[in-house]
Design an enzyme around this catalytic site. Sequence first.
Site, PDB file in Angstrom:
ATOM      1  N   LYS A  12      34.432  30.671  50.606  1.00 50.04           N
ATOM      2  CA  LYS A  12      33.360  31.666  50.706  1.00 50.04           C
ATOM      3  C   LYS A  12      33.577  32.717  49.625  1.00 50.04           C
ATOM      4  O   LYS A  12      34.644  33.316  49.535  1.00 50.04           O
ATOM      5  CB  LYS A  12      33.352  32.321  52.082  1.00 50.04           C
ATOM      6  CG  LYS A  12      32.154  33.221  52.320  1.00 50.04           C
ATOM      7  CD  LYS A  12      30.861  32.418  52.457  1.00 50.04           C
ATOM      8  CE  LYS A  12      30.664  31.922  53.871  1.00 50.04           C
ATOM      9  NZ  LYS A  12      29.354  31.255  54.056  1.00 50.04           N
ATOM     10  N   THR A  57      33.274  27.336  55.438  1.00 50.56           N
ATOM     11  CA  THR A  57      33.280  28.573  54.662  1.00 50.56           C
ATOM     12  C   THR A  57      32.908  29.771  55.535  1.00 50.56           C
ATOM     13  O   THR A  57      33.350  30.888  55.271  1.00 50.56           O
ATOM     14  CB  THR A  57      32.321  28.480  53.468  1.00 50.56           C
ATOM     15  OG1 THR A  57      30.979  28.370  53.919  1.00 50.56           O
ATOM     16  CG2 THR A  57      32.679  27.289  52.587  1.00 50.56           C
ATOM     17  N   HIS A 246      31.404  50.899  19.445  1.00 52.15           N
ATOM     18  CA  HIS A 246      31.213  51.555  18.153  1.00 52.15           C
ATOM     19  C   HIS A 246      30.384  52.833  18.284  1.00 52.15           C
ATOM     20  O   HIS A 246      29.362  52.866  18.970  1.00 52.15           O
ATOM     21  CB  HIS A 246      30.512  50.598  17.187  1.00 52.15           C
ATOM     22  CG  HIS A 246      31.255  49.323  16.960  1.00 52.15           C
ATOM     23  ND1 HIS A 246      32.460  49.269  16.315  1.00 52.15           N
ATOM     24  CD2 HIS A 246      30.965  48.041  17.311  1.00 52.15           C
ATOM     25  CE1 HIS A 246      32.879  48.024  16.251  1.00 52.15           C
ATOM     26  NE2 HIS A 246      31.996  47.255  16.859  1.00 52.15           N
TER      27      HIS A 246
END
EC number: 1.7.3.3
Length: 293
Positions: A12, A57, A246
């Site tokens: 999961k 799950t 930058h």
Amino acid sequence: MTTVLGHNQYGKAETRVVRITRDGDTHHVRDLNVSVALSGDLDDVHYHGDNTKVLTTDTTKNTVYAFAQDGGIASPEEFALRLARHFTGSQPAITSARIRIEEYGWSRTGETGHSFVRDGGEIRTAQIRLDGAGCEVVAGLRGLVVLNSTGSEFRGFVKDPWTTLPESRDRVLATEVEARWRYGRHDGDGEPDWDAVHRRSRAALLDAFADTYSYSLQQTLYAMGSRVVDAGPEVDEIRLSMPNKHHFLVDLAPFGVANPTDTGAVYFAADRPYGLIEGTVLRDGAPARLPTD
């Protein structure tokens, strides 16, 4: 049969769990995003649709919630270790567990002990991989944005017919740090204070960034990684990914406006494209195990 099953895992992903601990009027928040991946003797479910060895799950999700209540969350690393040991120890078919955790930080605000503000973009990370060879712990952070307004230059680089970047003796250096450091394999004895090492490593990254006069972002990366490894015996390897955020000086000459860097300047912060500097720093003699991708 012309095909065979290769590596596989299931689990999961991204179970959000928030644990609030009340210490009188002072409360503590741990806010996690937990992903579980399990593997082992699962050929039959792939070849024949036989689910007899499959832990659902949904069960792994519920286990995350139950363990958060029963035992609490001391740290992302401790919580992930507890989950991994549970899944591999309670299910005969499961021989390997990988637990990935992201933690979102909260800081107290106001005069009470129960009001919080979400910390900026920085996320703490932890990954536990437990299998027959032992347990590997990789922790770190991402989204740590830092900037030096001076103390950085970039010159003396290779120039070819396509080079347009001017040399700089005084530039803004900014980056968003993603760091992963490896504790190595653990047998459950003598585990470090995970929170303390995380705080120390984060502080080492920030101190090295601030203290280093930078001739290149690569040099700064190495200084930051070295500071983390040298700060204590627990970390043998750290991998850093640091995009160069930058900042270009704006040309205001067409408007008759000066833009002097010695008294105060205006910059354009470009988000892309960007230089991406990555590297690994190792304790001398330690093996390299962190993935390079």
